[in-house]
Design a protein around this motif. Structure first.
Motif, PDB file in Angstrom:
ATOM      1  N   GLY A 291       0.816  -1.201   0.000  1.00 14.41           N
ATOM      2  CA  GLY A 291       0.000   0.000   0.000  1.00 14.41           C
ATOM      3  C   GLY A 291       0.848   1.250   0.000  1.00 14.41           C
ATOM      4  O   GLY A 291       2.042   1.233  -0.307  1.00 14.41           O
ATOM      5  N   SER A 292       0.235   2.355   0.352  1.00 14.65           N
ATOM      6  CA  SER A 292       0.933   3.639   0.347  1.00 14.65           C
ATOM      7  C   SER A 292       1.365   4.061   1.738  1.00 14.65           C
ATOM      8  O   SER A 292       1.908   5.155   1.921  1.00 14.65           O
ATOM      9  CB  SER A 292       0.014   4.722  -0.234  1.00 14.65           C
ATOM     10  N   ALA A 293       1.127   3.200   2.739  1.00 11.76           N
ATOM     11  CA  ALA A 293       1.478   3.560   4.108  1.00 11.76           C
ATOM     12  C   ALA A 293       2.992   3.498   4.295  1.00 11.76           C
ATOM     13  O   ALA A 293       3.710   2.770   3.611  1.00 11.76           O
ATOM     14  CB  ALA A 293       0.795   2.621   5.094  1.00 11.76           C
ATOM     15  N   GLY A 294       3.468   4.277   5.256  1.00 10.42           N
ATOM     16  CA  GLY A 294       4.883   4.241   5.582  1.00 10.42           C
ATOM     17  C   GLY A 294       5.704   5.185   4.739  1.00 10.42           C
ATOM     18  O   GLY A 294       5.329   5.570   3.630  1.00 10.42           O
ATOM     19  N   ALA A 295       6.847   5.557   5.272  1.00 14.26           N
ATOM     20  CA  ALA A 295       7.752   6.459   4.568  1.00 14.26           C
ATOM     21  C   ALA A 295       8.446   5.730   3.421  1.00 14.26           C
ATOM     22  O   ALA A 295       8.807   4.561   3.546  1.00 14.26           O
ATOM     23  CB  ALA A 295       8.790   7.004   5.552  1.00 14.26           C
ATOM     24  N   GLN A 296       8.604   6.415   2.294  1.00 11.89           N
ATOM     25  CA  GLN A 296       9.362   5.887   1.162  1.00 11.89           C
ATOM     26  C   GLN A 296      10.821   6.275   1.353  1.00 11.89           C
ATOM     27  O   GLN A 296      11.169   7.451   1.338  1.00 11.89           O
ATOM     28  CB  GLN A 296       8.820   6.436  -0.147  1.00 11.89           C
ATOM     29  N   LEU A 297      11.665   5.283   1.538  1.00 12.08           N
ATOM     30  CA  LEU A 297      13.048   5.525   1.933  1.00 12.08           C
ATOM     31  C   LEU A 297      14.012   5.495   0.760  1.00 12.08           C
ATOM     32  O   LEU A 297      13.783   4.807  -0.240  1.00 12.08           O
ATOM     33  CB  LEU A 297      13.488   4.465   2.949  1.00 12.08           C
ATOM     34  N   THR A 298      15.094   6.228   0.916  1.00 10.50           N
ATOM     35  CA  THR A 298      16.251   6.141   0.032  1.00 10.50           C
ATOM     36  C   THR A 298      17.496   6.176   0.906  1.00 10.50           C
ATOM     37  O   THR A 298      17.634   7.069   1.757  1.00 10.50           O
ATOM     38  CB  THR A 298      16.306   7.300  -0.971  1.00 10.50           C
ATOM     39  N   ALA A 299      18.373   5.208   0.731  1.00  7.44           N
ATOM     40  CA  ALA A 299      19.575   5.125   1.567  1.00  7.44           C
ATOM     41  C   ALA A 299      20.819   5.246   0.693  1.00  7.44           C
ATOM     42  O   ALA A 299      20.852   4.749  -0.434  1.00  7.44           O
ATOM     43  CB  ALA A 299      19.609   3.815   2.341  1.00  7.44           C
ATOM     44  N   THR A 300      21.822   5.911   1.225  1.00 10.28           N
ATOM     45  CA  THR A 300      23.108   6.028   0.551  1.00 10.28           C
ATOM     46  C   THR A 300      24.196   5.565   1.501  1.00 10.28           C
ATOM     47  O   THR A 300      24.343   6.103   2.606  1.00 10.28           O
ATOM     48  CB  THR A 300      23.388   7.488   0.129  1.00 10.28           C
ATOM     49  N   ALA A 301      24.934   4.548   1.072  1.00  8.87           N
ATOM     50  CA  ALA A 301      25.995   3.972   1.904  1.00  8.87           C
ATOM     51  C   ALA A 301      27.323   4.138   1.183  1.00  8.87           C
ATOM     52  O   ALA A 301      27.599   3.434   0.202  1.00  8.87           O
ATOM     53  CB  ALA A 301      25.720   2.487   2.168  1.00  8.87           C
ATOM     54  N   ASP A 302      28.127   5.091   1.655  1.00 14.10           N
ATOM     55  CA  ASP A 302      29.423   5.371   1.031  1.00 14.10           C
ATOM     56  C   ASP A 302      29.302   5.512  -0.483  1.00 14.10           C
ATOM     57  O   ASP A 302      30.082   4.938  -1.249  1.00 14.10           O
ATOM     58  CB  ASP A 302      30.433   4.269   1.375  1.00 14.10           C
ATOM     59  N   GLY A 303      28.294   6.251  -0.931  1.00 10.90           N
ATOM     60  CA  GLY A 303      28.110   6.502  -2.356  1.00 10.90           C
ATOM     61  C   GLY A 303      27.222   5.512  -3.072  1.00 10.90           C
ATOM     62  O   GLY A 303      26.754   5.781  -4.181  1.00 10.90           O
TER      63      GLY A 303
END
Length: 449
Positions: A291-303
Protein backbone atom coordinates in the motif's frame (compact mmCIF):
# COMPACT_ATOMS: atom_id res chain seq x y z
CA UNK A 1 50.38 -26.95 16.83
CA UNK A 2 49.03 -25.08 13.81
CA UNK A 3 47.61 -27.52 11.27
CA UNK A 4 48.33 -25.27 8.28
CA UNK A 5 50.92 -26.60 5.87
CA UNK A 6 53.54 -24.23 4.41
CA UNK A 7 52.17 -22.15 1.54
CA UNK A 8 48.89 -24.04 1.55
CA UNK A 9 45.59 -24.68 3.25
CA UNK A 10 45.73 -26.76 6.40
CA UNK A 11 44.16 -30.20 6.63
CA UNK A 12 41.79 -28.74 9.23
CA UNK A 13 40.38 -26.64 6.38
CA UNK A 14 40.69 -29.05 3.45
CA UNK A 15 39.21 -32.06 5.23
CA UNK A 16 35.75 -30.59 5.97
CA UNK A 17 35.73 -28.96 2.52
CA UNK A 18 36.35 -32.36 0.90
CA UNK A 19 33.73 -33.98 3.13
CA UNK A 20 31.29 -31.30 1.99
CA UNK A 21 31.93 -32.16 -1.66
CA UNK A 22 31.64 -35.87 -0.86
CA UNK A 23 28.24 -35.30 0.78
CA UNK A 24 27.21 -33.20 -2.19
CA UNK A 25 28.12 -36.05 -4.50
CA UNK A 26 26.03 -38.29 -2.26
CA UNK A 27 23.02 -36.02 -2.83
CA UNK A 28 23.44 -36.43 -6.58
CA UNK A 29 23.87 -40.19 -6.16
CA UNK A 30 20.65 -40.41 -4.11
CA UNK A 31 18.73 -38.56 -6.83
CA UNK A 32 20.21 -40.81 -9.54
CA UNK A 33 19.44 -43.94 -7.49
CA UNK A 34 15.83 -42.83 -7.20
CA UNK A 35 15.65 -42.93 -10.98
CA UNK A 36 13.43 -39.84 -11.12
CA UNK A 37 14.42 -36.21 -11.56
CA UNK A 38 10.90 -34.86 -11.29
CA UNK A 39 10.51 -35.17 -7.46
CA UNK A 40 13.56 -33.03 -6.59
CA UNK A 41 12.48 -30.43 -9.12
CA UNK A 42 9.01 -30.43 -7.62
CA UNK A 43 10.62 -30.01 -4.21
CA UNK A 44 12.21 -26.76 -5.37
CA UNK A 45 8.91 -25.69 -6.88
CA UNK A 46 7.17 -26.46 -3.58
CA UNK A 47 9.68 -24.33 -1.67
CA UNK A 48 9.13 -21.46 -4.09
CA UNK A 49 5.35 -21.77 -3.81
CA UNK A 50 5.63 -21.76 -0.01
CA UNK A 51 7.57 -18.49 -0.21
CA UNK A 52 5.00 -16.99 -2.54
CA UNK A 53 2.18 -18.13 -0.26
CA UNK A 54 3.89 -16.56 2.73
CA UNK A 55 4.09 -13.28 0.81
CA UNK A 56 0.37 -13.34 0.07
CA UNK A 57 -0.36 -14.16 3.70
CA UNK A 58 1.67 -11.19 4.92
CA UNK A 59 0.95 -8.62 2.22
CA UNK A 60 -2.82 -9.09 1.89
CA UNK A 61 -5.92 -9.40 3.99
CA UNK A 62 -9.11 -11.43 3.91
CA UNK A 63 -9.46 -14.22 1.35
CA UNK A 64 -6.07 -13.49 -0.24
CA UNK A 65 -4.34 -13.90 3.14
CA UNK A 66 -6.19 -17.15 3.83
CA UNK A 67 -5.29 -18.54 0.39
CA UNK A 68 -1.66 -17.52 0.83
CA UNK A 69 -1.45 -19.22 4.22
CA UNK A 70 -3.02 -22.38 2.79
CA UNK A 71 -0.53 -22.37 -0.10
CA UNK A 72 2.42 -21.86 2.26
CA UNK A 73 1.37 -24.99 4.16
CA UNK A 74 -0.04 -27.07 1.30
CA UNK A 75 2.96 -26.74 -1.04
CA UNK A 76 5.54 -28.50 1.17
CA UNK A 77 2.96 -30.99 2.43
CA UNK A 78 2.01 -31.81 -1.16
CA UNK A 79 5.65 -32.44 -2.03
CA UNK A 80 6.01 -34.81 0.94
CA UNK A 81 2.87 -36.70 -0.10
CA UNK A 82 4.24 -36.97 -3.64
CA UNK A 83 7.47 -38.46 -2.31
CA UNK A 84 5.59 -41.07 -0.28
CA UNK A 85 3.19 -42.01 -3.08
CA UNK A 86 5.94 -42.30 -5.67
CA UNK A 87 8.05 -44.46 -3.34
CA UNK A 88 11.10 -42.20 -3.49
CA UNK A 89 10.88 -40.99 0.10
CA UNK A 90 13.88 -43.06 1.33
CA UNK A 91 16.03 -41.44 -1.35
CA UNK A 92 14.59 -38.01 -0.51
CA UNK A 93 15.40 -38.49 3.18
CA UNK A 94 18.92 -39.63 2.30
CA UNK A 95 19.43 -36.68 -0.04
CA UNK A 96 18.15 -34.23 2.55
CA UNK A 97 20.39 -35.67 5.26
CA UNK A 98 23.44 -35.54 2.99
CA UNK A 99 22.61 -31.97 1.98
CA UNK A 100 22.44 -30.90 5.63
CA UNK A 101 25.76 -32.65 6.28
CA UNK A 102 27.29 -30.96 3.22
CA UNK A 103 26.27 -27.52 4.48
CA UNK A 104 27.61 -28.27 7.96
CA UNK A 105 30.99 -29.40 6.59
CA UNK A 106 31.20 -26.43 4.23
CA UNK A 107 30.52 -23.98 7.05
CA UNK A 108 33.11 -25.75 9.20
CA UNK A 109 35.71 -25.31 6.48
CA UNK A 110 34.91 -21.62 6.10
CA UNK A 111 35.04 -21.08 9.85
CA UNK A 112 38.44 -22.74 10.16
CA UNK A 113 39.80 -20.92 7.14
CA UNK A 114 39.60 -17.47 8.65
CA UNK A 115 38.33 -17.42 12.19
CA UNK A 116 38.38 -13.69 13.02
CA UNK A 117 40.98 -12.62 15.50
CA UNK A 118 39.82 -11.96 19.01
CA UNK A 119 39.62 -8.40 20.25
CA UNK A 120 42.84 -7.45 21.99
CA UNK A 121 42.37 -7.25 25.75
CA UNK A 122 44.49 -5.87 28.55
CA UNK A 123 44.44 -6.69 32.26
CA UNK A 124 43.07 -3.96 34.50
CA UNK A 125 42.76 -3.49 38.26
CA UNK A 126 39.30 -3.74 39.85
CA UNK A 127 37.30 -0.50 39.80
CA UNK A 128 37.09 1.46 43.04
CA UNK A 129 33.68 3.10 42.59
CA UNK A 130 31.64 1.07 40.08
CA UNK A 131 28.01 2.04 39.51
CA UNK A 132 25.57 -0.43 37.96
CA UNK A 133 22.22 0.71 36.56
CA UNK A 134 19.66 -2.11 36.64
CA UNK A 135 16.18 -2.47 35.22
CA UNK A 136 14.26 -4.84 37.54
CA UNK A 137 11.68 -5.64 34.82
CA UNK A 138 14.11 -6.38 32.01
CA UNK A 139 14.19 -9.91 30.65
CA UNK A 140 11.14 -10.90 32.66
CA UNK A 141 12.76 -10.00 36.00
CA UNK A 142 16.27 -11.44 35.65
CA UNK A 143 17.69 -8.87 38.05
CA UNK A 144 15.66 -10.39 40.88
CA UNK A 145 15.85 -13.97 39.64
CA UNK A 146 19.67 -13.96 39.72
CA UNK A 147 19.97 -11.69 42.80
CA UNK A 148 22.09 -9.27 40.79
CA UNK A 149 21.61 -6.37 43.21
CA UNK A 150 22.80 -8.31 46.24
CA UNK A 151 25.71 -9.90 44.38
CA UNK A 152 26.87 -6.61 42.90
CA UNK A 153 26.71 -4.79 46.23
CA UNK A 154 28.65 -7.60 47.88
CA UNK A 155 31.44 -6.86 45.41
CA UNK A 156 31.47 -3.18 46.30
CA UNK A 157 29.33 -1.78 43.48
CA UNK A 158 26.65 0.86 43.94
CA UNK A 159 23.38 -0.19 42.29
CA UNK A 160 20.84 2.24 40.87
CA UNK A 161 17.46 0.65 40.15
CA UNK A 162 15.39 2.14 37.34
CA UNK A 163 11.92 3.20 38.43
CA UNK A 164 9.97 2.24 35.31
CA UNK A 165 6.86 4.13 36.44
CA UNK A 166 8.74 7.44 36.46
CA UNK A 167 10.30 6.78 33.01
CA UNK A 168 13.86 7.75 34.03
CA UNK A 169 16.51 8.53 31.44
CA UNK A 170 19.39 6.07 31.98
CA UNK A 171 21.80 8.54 30.38
CA UNK A 172 20.93 11.17 33.01
CA UNK A 173 21.55 8.65 35.79
CA UNK A 174 24.85 7.64 34.19
CA UNK A 175 26.05 11.26 33.92
CA UNK A 176 25.14 11.86 37.54
CA UNK A 177 27.12 8.76 38.56
CA UNK A 178 30.19 9.96 36.65
CA UNK A 179 29.88 13.42 38.22
CA UNK A 180 29.86 11.72 41.64
CA UNK A 181 33.10 9.89 40.89
CA UNK A 182 32.09 6.57 39.29
CA UNK A 183 35.06 4.91 37.59
CA UNK A 184 32.94 2.25 35.85
CA UNK A 185 29.39 2.26 34.47
CA UNK A 186 27.49 -0.97 34.10
CA UNK A 187 24.02 -1.97 32.92
CA UNK A 188 21.72 -4.88 33.64
CA UNK A 189 18.95 -4.29 31.18
CA UNK A 190 17.95 -4.30 27.54
CA UNK A 191 20.10 -3.27 24.59
CA UNK A 192 18.40 0.13 24.37
CA UNK A 193 19.35 0.98 27.97
CA UNK A 194 22.85 -0.37 27.39
CA UNK A 195 23.32 1.91 24.38
CA UNK A 196 22.36 5.06 26.27
CA UNK A 197 24.71 4.33 29.17
CA UNK A 198 27.45 3.21 26.76
CA UNK A 199 27.22 6.60 25.07
CA UNK A 200 27.90 8.34 28.40
CA UNK A 201 30.76 5.95 29.17
CA UNK A 202 32.36 6.67 25.78
CA UNK A 203 31.82 10.42 26.22
CA UNK A 204 33.72 10.42 29.53
CA UNK A 205 36.17 7.61 28.61
CA UNK A 206 34.90 5.51 31.53
CA UNK A 207 34.89 1.68 31.32
CA UNK A 208 31.53 0.11 30.53
CA UNK A 209 30.21 -3.24 31.75
CA UNK A 210 27.27 -5.39 30.61
CA UNK A 211 25.19 -7.92 32.53
CA UNK A 212 23.07 -10.09 30.22
CA UNK A 213 19.78 -9.38 31.97
CA UNK A 214 17.80 -8.33 28.89
CA UNK A 215 15.52 -10.37 26.67
CA UNK A 216 17.78 -11.02 23.67
CA UNK A 217 21.14 -9.71 24.86
CA UNK A 218 22.62 -9.38 21.37
CA UNK A 219 25.44 -7.11 22.49
CA UNK A 220 26.30 -9.36 25.43
CA UNK A 221 26.31 -12.38 23.12
CA UNK A 222 28.75 -10.76 20.69
CA UNK A 223 30.97 -9.73 23.62
CA UNK A 224 31.20 -13.42 24.48
CA UNK A 225 29.24 -13.23 27.75
CA UNK A 226 27.21 -16.10 29.17
CA UNK A 227 23.57 -15.19 28.47
CA UNK A 228 22.32 -18.13 30.53
CA UNK A 229 23.98 -16.81 33.69
CA UNK A 230 23.83 -13.00 33.92
CA UNK A 231 25.56 -13.07 37.32
CA UNK A 232 28.73 -14.42 35.72
CA UNK A 233 29.25 -11.00 34.18
CA UNK A 234 29.99 -9.65 37.65
CA UNK A 235 33.37 -11.37 37.45
CA UNK A 236 34.44 -8.32 35.42
CA UNK A 237 34.49 -6.38 38.70
CA UNK A 238 37.10 -8.63 40.27
CA UNK A 239 38.78 -10.60 37.47
CA UNK A 240 38.23 -8.40 34.45
CA UNK A 241 40.02 -7.39 31.29
CA UNK A 242 39.34 -4.41 29.09
CA UNK A 243 38.66 -4.40 25.36
CA UNK A 244 37.98 -1.62 22.88
CA UNK A 245 34.92 -1.89 20.62
CA UNK A 246 33.13 0.38 18.19
CA UNK A 247 30.04 2.41 19.00
CA UNK A 248 27.36 3.26 16.46
CA UNK A 249 25.85 6.71 16.18
CA UNK A 250 22.48 7.61 14.65
CA UNK A 251 21.62 11.30 14.56
CA UNK A 252 23.79 11.89 17.63
CA UNK A 253 22.30 8.97 19.57
CA UNK A 254 24.50 5.94 20.39
CA UNK A 255 23.60 2.37 19.48
CA UNK A 256 25.38 -0.88 20.22
CA UNK A 257 23.51 -3.24 17.86
CA UNK A 258 21.18 -2.04 15.14
CA UNK A 259 19.13 0.79 13.68
CA UNK A 260 16.06 -0.37 11.74
CA UNK A 261 14.12 1.57 9.12
CA UNK A 262 11.07 0.55 7.11
CA UNK A 263 8.44 -2.01 8.02
CA UNK A 264 9.72 -3.05 11.46
CA UNK A 265 10.40 0.54 12.50
CA UNK A 266 6.90 1.57 11.32
CA UNK A 267 5.24 -1.30 13.19
CA UNK A 268 6.94 -0.68 16.54
CA UNK A 269 5.64 2.91 16.48
CA UNK A 270 2.11 1.56 16.98
CA UNK A 271 0.82 1.88 20.58
CA UNK A 272 -0.78 -1.56 20.22
CA UNK A 273 2.50 -3.30 19.33
CA UNK A 274 3.75 -3.84 22.88
CA UNK A 275 0.55 -5.56 23.96
CA UNK A 276 -0.22 -7.55 20.79
CA UNK A 277 2.88 -7.93 18.62
CA UNK A 278 1.63 -10.65 16.24
CA UNK A 279 -1.83 -9.23 15.53
CA UNK A 280 -0.51 -5.67 15.16
CA UNK A 281 2.16 -6.84 12.72
CA UNK A 282 -0.35 -8.77 10.59
CA UNK A 283 -2.70 -5.81 10.59
CA UNK A 284 -0.11 -3.25 9.47
CA UNK A 285 2.04 -5.26 7.05
CA UNK A 286 -0.30 -5.21 4.00
CA UNK A 287 -0.35 -1.41 3.81
CA UNK A 288 3.39 -1.19 4.43
CA UNK A 289 4.33 -3.80 1.80
CA UNK A 290 1.93 -3.09 -1.06
CA UNK A 291 0.00 0.00 0.00
CA UNK A 292 0.93 3.64 0.35
CA UNK A 293 1.48 3.56 4.11
CA UNK A 294 4.88 4.24 5.58
CA UNK A 295 7.75 6.46 4.57
CA UNK A 296 9.36 5.89 1.16
CA UNK A 297 13.05 5.52 1.93
CA UNK A 298 16.25 6.14 0.03
CA UNK A 299 19.57 5.13 1.57
CA UNK A 300 23.11 6.03 0.55
CA UNK A 301 26.00 3.97 1.90
CA UNK A 302 29.42 5.37 1.03
CA UNK A 303 28.11 6.50 -2.36
CA UNK A 304 26.07 3.36 -3.09
CA UNK A 305 22.38 4.20 -3.45
CA UNK A 306 19.55 1.93 -2.33
CA UNK A 307 16.09 2.91 -3.56
CA UNK A 308 12.83 2.30 -1.68
CA UNK A 309 13.72 -0.70 0.53
CA UNK A 310 10.87 -2.24 2.50
CA UNK A 311 13.27 -2.87 5.36
CA UNK A 312 16.71 -1.45 6.07
CA UNK A 313 19.01 -2.62 8.86
CA UNK A 314 22.14 -0.69 9.83
CA UNK A 315 24.33 -2.48 12.37
CA UNK A 316 27.34 -1.60 14.50
CA UNK A 317 29.73 -3.83 12.50
CA UNK A 318 28.34 -6.27 9.91
CA UNK A 319 26.49 -9.42 10.88
CA UNK A 320 27.65 -12.70 9.37
CA UNK A 321 25.19 -13.82 6.72
CA UNK A 322 23.28 -16.64 8.37
CA UNK A 323 19.83 -16.24 6.84
CA UNK A 324 17.77 -14.36 4.24
CA UNK A 325 18.38 -10.98 5.90
CA UNK A 326 21.60 -11.66 7.68
CA UNK A 327 20.42 -12.46 11.18
CA UNK A 328 23.08 -14.08 13.30
CA UNK A 329 26.18 -12.86 15.08
CA UNK A 330 28.82 -10.27 14.42
CA UNK A 331 32.23 -11.89 13.96
CA UNK A 332 33.83 -8.76 15.40
CA UNK A 333 32.90 -5.50 17.08
CA UNK A 334 36.03 -3.53 16.24
CA UNK A 335 36.02 -3.50 12.45
CA UNK A 336 35.24 0.21 12.16
CA UNK A 337 32.36 -0.30 9.72
CA UNK A 338 28.59 -0.41 9.69
CA UNK A 339 26.72 -3.38 8.26
CA UNK A 340 23.91 -2.44 5.85
CA UNK A 341 21.18 -4.86 4.77
CA UNK A 342 18.32 -3.75 2.54
CA UNK A 343 15.29 -5.87 1.67
CA UNK A 344 12.67 -5.18 -0.97
CA UNK A 345 10.08 -7.73 -2.13
CA UNK A 346 7.75 -6.48 -4.84
CA UNK A 347 5.61 -9.54 -5.31
CA UNK A 348 5.14 -13.27 -4.97
CA UNK A 349 7.87 -14.04 -7.51
CA UNK A 350 10.52 -12.21 -5.50
CA UNK A 351 9.26 -13.85 -2.31
CA UNK A 352 9.71 -17.25 -3.98
CA UNK A 353 13.23 -16.25 -5.04
CA UNK A 354 14.01 -15.23 -1.47
CA UNK A 355 12.84 -18.64 -0.22
CA UNK A 356 15.06 -20.41 -2.76
CA UNK A 357 18.18 -18.22 -2.79
CA UNK A 358 18.22 -16.60 0.65
CA UNK A 359 20.51 -13.59 0.94
CA UNK A 360 21.60 -14.01 -2.70
CA UNK A 361 18.11 -13.12 -3.90
CA UNK A 362 17.75 -10.01 -6.01
CA UNK A 363 15.67 -8.27 -3.35
CA UNK A 364 18.48 -8.41 -0.75
CA UNK A 365 21.31 -5.86 -0.81
CA UNK A 366 24.27 -5.80 1.58
CA UNK A 367 27.08 -3.33 2.13
CA UNK A 368 29.82 -2.55 4.63
CA UNK A 369 30.03 1.19 5.08
CA UNK A 370 31.39 3.92 7.33
CA UNK A 371 28.47 6.29 6.80
CA UNK A 372 24.83 5.69 5.87
CA UNK A 373 22.38 8.49 5.07
CA UNK A 374 18.66 7.71 4.99
CA UNK A 375 16.17 10.11 3.40
CA UNK A 376 12.40 9.87 3.03
CA UNK A 377 9.32 11.60 1.65
CA UNK A 378 8.26 12.63 5.16
CA UNK A 379 9.72 15.14 7.61
CA UNK A 380 10.29 12.56 10.36
CA UNK A 381 11.41 8.99 9.75
CA UNK A 382 10.26 6.14 12.03
CA UNK A 383 13.36 4.44 13.42
CA UNK A 384 13.97 1.58 15.85
CA UNK A 385 17.28 2.10 17.67
CA UNK A 386 18.29 -1.08 19.50
CA UNK A 387 14.59 -1.92 19.64
CA UNK A 388 13.46 1.51 20.90
CA UNK A 389 10.87 3.28 18.70
CA UNK A 390 11.81 6.85 17.71
CA UNK A 391 10.88 9.51 15.17
CA UNK A 392 13.95 11.32 13.79
CA UNK A 393 14.06 14.30 11.41
CA UNK A 394 15.40 13.47 7.98
CA UNK A 395 17.98 12.96 6.71
CA UNK A 396 19.07 10.43 9.32
CA UNK A 397 22.83 9.86 9.33
CA UNK A 398 24.39 6.70 10.79
CA UNK A 399 28.11 6.54 11.48
CA UNK A 400 30.49 4.40 13.51
CA UNK A 401 33.01 5.54 16.13
CA UNK A 402 35.92 3.08 15.94
CA UNK A 403 37.20 1.92 19.32
CA UNK A 404 35.14 4.53 21.17
CA UNK A 405 33.94 2.22 23.93
CA UNK A 406 36.07 0.68 26.69
CA UNK A 407 34.30 -2.50 27.76
CA UNK A 408 35.16 -4.39 30.95
CA UNK A 409 34.48 -8.13 30.58
CA UNK A 410 35.35 -11.22 32.65
CA UNK A 411 38.74 -12.72 31.90
CA UNK A 412 37.07 -16.10 31.45
CA UNK A 413 33.95 -16.02 29.29
CA UNK A 414 32.42 -18.58 26.95
CA UNK A 415 32.83 -16.49 23.82
CA UNK A 416 30.51 -16.09 20.87
CA UNK A 417 31.24 -18.76 18.24
CA UNK A 418 32.13 -17.34 14.86
CA UNK A 419 29.25 -17.57 12.39
CA UNK A 420 30.71 -18.37 8.99
CA UNK A 421 29.46 -16.53 5.93
CA UNK A 422 26.76 -18.21 3.86
CA UNK A 423 28.11 -21.12 1.86
CA UNK A 424 29.75 -20.23 -1.44
CA UNK A 425 30.37 -23.55 -3.16
CA UNK A 426 33.02 -22.11 -5.48
CA UNK A 427 35.09 -21.20 -2.43
CA UNK A 428 34.51 -24.64 -0.92
CA UNK A 429 35.74 -26.32 -4.13
CA UNK A 430 38.90 -24.18 -4.06
CA UNK A 431 39.51 -25.12 -0.43
CA UNK A 432 39.08 -28.80 -1.19
CA UNK A 433 41.22 -28.94 -4.33
CA UNK A 434 43.87 -26.23 -4.05
CA UNK A 435 46.88 -26.37 -1.76
CA UNK A 436 47.66 -22.67 -2.12
CA UNK A 437 44.94 -20.05 -2.44
CA UNK A 438 44.74 -17.92 -5.55
CA UNK A 439 45.76 -14.32 -4.65
CA UNK A 440 42.21 -13.06 -5.32
CA UNK A 441 40.76 -15.70 -3.02
CA UNK A 442 43.36 -14.95 -0.36
CA UNK A 443 42.52 -11.25 -0.50
CA UNK A 444 38.82 -12.08 -0.26
CA UNK A 445 39.40 -14.19 2.84
CA UNK A 446 41.42 -11.38 4.44
CA UNK A 447 38.65 -8.87 3.75
CA UNK A 448 36.08 -11.25 5.26
CA UNK A 449 38.04 -11.70 8.47
Amino acid sequence: MNDVEPNGFGTAVRTPARLALLCLAGVVAAVVAAGQWLPPLLGLVGLGLAGAGMWWALAHRGVARLCGALLAVAAPVGVLVLYVVSGVWPFAVAALGLWVAALACARSALRRLRTPRGVRSRPVPPPRRPVLIMNPLSGGGKVGEYALVERAEALGARVVLLDVDSSPDPAVLARKAVAEGADLLGVAGGDGTQALVAGVAAEHDVPFMVLAAGTRNHFAMDLGLDRDDPASGLDALTHGVEIRVDLGDVAGRPFVNTVSFGTYAEIVQSPEYREAKASTTLDLLPDLLVGSAGAQLTATADGERLEAPHALLVSNNPYAQAGPIGVGRRPRLDGGRLGVIGLRIEGAAQAAELALRGERAGGVTTYASRRVTVEADVDQIPVAVDGEALLLPQPVVCTVRPGALRVRVPRNRPGAPYTAPSVDWRRVVRLALERTPHPAVKNQEQSDA
